[in-house]
Design a protein around this motif. Structure first.
Motif, PDB file in Angstrom:
ATOM      1  N   GLU A 357       0.821  -1.106   0.023  1.00 53.97           N
ATOM      2  CA  GLU A 357       0.045  -0.016   0.067  1.00 53.97           C
ATOM      3  C   GLU A 357       0.822   1.206  -0.037  1.00 53.97           C
ATOM      4  O   GLU A 357       0.639   2.238  -0.815  1.00 53.97           O
ATOM      5  CB  GLU A 357      -0.953  -0.007   1.058  1.00 53.97           C
ATOM      6  N   GLY A 358       1.838   1.084   0.801  1.00 54.23           N
ATOM      7  CA  GLY A 358       2.744   2.375   0.999  1.00 54.23           C
ATOM      8  C   GLY A 358       3.440   2.435  -0.272  1.00 54.23           C
ATOM      9  O   GLY A 358       3.592   3.760  -0.737  1.00 54.23           O
ATOM     10  N   MET A 359       4.008   1.525  -1.097  1.00 57.92           N
ATOM     11  CA  MET A 359       4.800   1.758  -2.171  1.00 57.92           C
ATOM     12  C   MET A 359       3.803   2.212  -3.225  1.00 57.92           C
ATOM     13  O   MET A 359       4.179   3.152  -4.023  1.00 57.92           O
ATOM     14  CB  MET A 359       5.158   0.190  -2.668  1.00 57.92           C
ATOM     15  N   LEU A 360       2.569   1.686  -3.428  1.00 55.21           N
ATOM     16  CA  LEU A 360       1.618   2.176  -4.323  1.00 55.21           C
ATOM     17  C   LEU A 360       1.151   3.696  -4.226  1.00 55.21           C
ATOM     18  O   LEU A 360       0.440   4.341  -4.966  1.00 55.21           O
ATOM     19  CB  LEU A 360       0.545   1.294  -4.594  1.00 55.21           C
ATOM     20  N   ARG A 362       2.829   5.986  -3.082  1.00 55.67           N
ATOM     21  CA  ARG A 362       4.084   7.054  -3.237  1.00 55.67           C
ATOM     22  C   ARG A 362       4.274   6.837  -4.607  1.00 55.67           C
ATOM     23  O   ARG A 362       3.793   6.322  -5.609  1.00 55.67           O
ATOM     24  CB  ARG A 362       5.017   6.514  -2.448  1.00 55.67           C
TER      25      ARG A 362
END
Lengths: 513, 236
Positions: A357-360, A362
């Motif tokens: 989630e954090g990757m997508l 950002r």
């Protein structure tokens, strides 16, 4: 309105052991039914059922009509002697398969630890439940019809029953030994892997030098069994009880252990500097490398791949006559340089499920993300190719062209097929909790079925051109080269898939296993 | 800057969020308040394109969020899923720096105001999974803020932080807003902090925006009364 549980004077009392056991049995039955249904995916269930039925039918037929097969291969050989001689070597071979594939009950036990179940009950139950595994049941499909048809008429019902009992005992010893080894793996990782490599080396030497010590031992044990040796039968029973206690004890200990954190090394700093010279893809590759190294389960995948490309490859290439089957050449070619891509690659994206989630959210675009993964997998093919090249040079120099052809094929095609599977991943892997080796978290039926598009095309190619292997290898290398040259097109395709499937992927990753 | 148009989100036929229209202008600091399960996090996750709306569309700067252009100027922290737990705090912030294209000296400068907020006593070199919830959260919030985003989205930033850190964070948010004029969307259960910091409050109850108004001297008391009376009655 105080109820019984809110009454402060009411002492807490857990349910009795039989009631808890009954609850566990119910839960386990439901879990197994759910697993068998393949999480509601009809297509997967049908293929798995058909495949299972095929294996079961083959084993049953082989067991029931063994003399017919033996006659056609080794006319005049004594069937019971031949079988007795091969039981133990087969089980040793199957042990390695079991070690790689069979689930350990640790995670199942852990999910009950917060409830008022005594630990000994949980461990005892799940260790016992582990015996109802395909690894133990499928061999019996051969052993029982063989004993009924061919041992009972000669040695009587009791002799046949004792022989089957011996096979069951050996399977149970293998089952519990596997649980024991895997429970100790986190603690004595290097020692156990070295031990397994040692056992493989001894087995190899036994086979290669023609001593056949394991076969002699096997003949002694199982020959005694259908000759009514109660001492041998009691020895097997003692072995089962002993390894069962050993496995239970190790599992109980493993539940109390916490893994020490991995400390960043100085070399990590130098690699980081290297990544700094690249763009975002370089940093994502660097992140993936740290993922592999700092988390136990991906690290084990790395170790297993290296072991296959070295120790196990020696075992295969040094065995005389092993290349009678063309299909084995395809397996060796695929795994020697593509083992890591096949094992680790199929769970890509799931490895990052806890922070995807954090990757997508950002500024990481899916194309750069998939490009970095492609480079990691293609790089792994090159590394494993180099690592395993000396083994080919020493034991089977004739097969170096096959190894080279599969380097191109694995880097160009296998990695893309595996990434295509990875973009469909929706199962969460909790890296912090997921233990080690092959605990199946993150796996579903599609991961097993994907073996077909991965392994069948090169195998078919090798079979079709079996009389002109140079042509087959050239074709494989050519197809691989085309795959390599079109890597960017594949990357774009995978990126589009990730973008399209990301909501389903994230929603699956959010589900705790 | 942000436009919610006819947004609804349903799970298994149950509507968990329904927002016919909601807008946020450039530079606004908006507080999102509501009970547990009211739909605040769903509201934010839809904005960050982490879940798909059942109906409607969300746009940032006139572009649908599904196109992803907003990511280059948005900093966000919703929960621990925004942290890479096998990295240390320093490594994680360095990774975020590379994503947003900051050089090391630029990142050092940008991080300077956050040094007193970030975990100390060697915690910066520990893996995030080995940090306490509060300290890991400080790293996550810093990662969202130090890249000077034009849009900042935070879910429950004050929860799990010790009181001095809460005050420090509030000041950091104020300073950042004064320096960059960023739009901020902050969900919180802490009515005191949120009314103190935000210039507009959006109250969500049972998946619906039931109040959306600029913060005034009475807002805190109104919210206290609202929640004390039981939001069920209001929603009914």
């Amino acid at each position: 309105m105080p109820g019984p549980l809110t009454d402060p004077n009411r002492p807490f009392r857990a349910a009795s052991a039989p009631v808890l056991l009954w609850l566990l049995v119910g839960q386990q039955v439901r879990y197994r039914i759910r697993s068998f249904r393949g999480q509601g995916k009809l297509g997967s269930s049908i293929v798995v059922t058909l495949f299972g039925t095929y294996i079961a039918f083959t084993l049953f037929t082989l067991g029931a009509f063994l003399p017919v097969f033996v006659d056609s291969i080794r006319g005049g050989a004594s069937v019971p002697e031949l079988v007795d001689q091969h039981v133990l070597p087969t089980l040793v071979g199957l042990f390695f398969l079991r070690f790689l594939l069979q689930k350990t009950p640790k995670m199942q036990v852990e999910s009950f630890l917060h409830l008022p179940f005594p630990r000994w009950l949980l461990v005892g139950f799940f260790c016992s439940a582990s015996v109802f595994s395909a690894h133990n049941l499928f061999p019996l499909l051969f052993a029982v019809p063989y004993a009924v048809n061919h041992l009972a008429p000669v040695d009587g019902a009791l002799g046949a029953a004792l022989w089957v009992g011996g096979v069951v005992g050996a399977l149970l010893i293998s089952n519990f030994l596997n649980l024991y080894v895997r429970a100790q793996l986190t603690r004595y990782e290097k020692a156990i892997l070295a031990g397994l490599a040692g056992v493989l080396a001894i087995t190899l030497a036994d086979e290669y030098l023609g001593a056949g010590i394991i076969g002699i031992l096997s003949s002694a044990v199982f020959g005694e069994m259908h000759a009514f040796s109660w001492i041998m039968a009691l020895s097997v029973v003692a072995g089962v009880v002993g390894t069962g206690i050993l496995a239970g004890g190790a599992l109980l200990q493993a539940l109390r252990r916490e893994d020490p954190p991995v400390v960043p090394s100085a070399q990590a700093g130098r690699l980081h500097e290297l990544a700094e010279r690249w763009d975002l893809a370089g940093h994502l590759i660097w992140l993936e490398l740290r993922l592999m190294w700092r988390n136990r389960r991906p690290r084990h995948y790395l170790v297993v791949s290296l072991m296959f490309s070295t120790v196990y490859l020696i075992f295969l290439l040094a065995s005389p006559g092993i290349f009678d089957g063309v299909a084995l050449g395809a397996v060796i070619g695929l795994f020697a340089s593509g083992g890591f891509a096949l094992n680790y690659g199929q769970l890509m994206f799931s490895w990052e499920s806890s922070y995807m989630e954090g990757m997508l959210a950002r500024s990481v675009d899916t194309r750069t993300l998939t490009r970095s993964k492609t480079i990691v997998l293609q790089g792994s093919c090159l590394v494993l190719f180099i690592v395993s090249l000396p083994v080919f040079m020493i034991f089977q120099p004739d097969l170096i062209p096959l190894h080279v052809a599969f380097l191109f094929y694995n880097a160009g095609i296998t990695t893309q097929v595996i990434l295509e599977l990875a973009t469909r991943n929706r199962e969460r892997i909790d890296l912090g909790r997921s233990g080690g080796f092959f605990n199946y978290e993150g796996f579903s039926a599609k991961h097993w079925l994907w073996f077909l598009p991965t392994a069948v095309p090169p195998t078919v190619l090798l079979v079709i051109f079996r009389d002109t292997p140079t042509l087959a290898w050239s074709l494989l290398a050519g197809v691989g080269l085309i795959g390599l040259l079109t890597t960017e097109l594949w990357t774009r395709r995978h990126a589009r898939r990730v973008s399209r499937r990301k909501h389903r992927m994230l929603s699956g990753f959010a589900v705790q296993s | 800057m942000i436009y919610y148009e006819q947004i609804s989100k349903r799970y298994d036929g149950r509507t968990v969020l329904q927002v016919p229209q909601w807008r946020a202008g450039d530079g606004e600091i908006i507080g999102l308040v509501g009970s547990n399960g009211a739909g605040k996090t769903t509201f934010l996750r839809l904005l960050l394109d982490l879940i798909e709306p059942s109906t409607g569309e969300i746009k940032i700067d006139g572009q649908p969020v599904s196109e992803g252009n907003w990511k280059s100027f948005t900093g966000s922290y919703l929960d621990q899923r925004f942290l890479i737990d096998y990295l240390s705090g320093d490594e994680f912030l360095d990774f975020i720096r590379t994503i947003y294209g900051l050089s090391r000296p630029e990142a050092e400068n940008a991080l300077a105001p956050y040094r007193t907020f970030l975990p100390t006593n060697g915690d910066a070199s520990k893996y995030l999974r080995d940090l306490s919830t509060g300290n890991a959260k400080k790293v996550g919030i810093t990662a969202a803020m130090f890249v000077s985003p034009r849009l900042l989205v935070l879910d429950e930033p004050f929860a799990n932080l010790d009181p001095p850190s809460q005050l420090r964070l509030k000041q950091l948010l104020r300073d950042m807003h004064a320096a960059t004029g960023a739009t901020m969307l902050i969900s919180s259960h802490d009515l005191v902090h949120v009314t103190d910091l935000c210039e507009r409050i959006t109250l969500i109850d049972k998946g619906k925006v039931v109040k959306d108004a600029p913060t005034s001297d009475e807002t805190l008391e109104e919210l206290r009364v609202y929640f004390a009376d039981g939001s069920d009655q209001h929603a009914a």
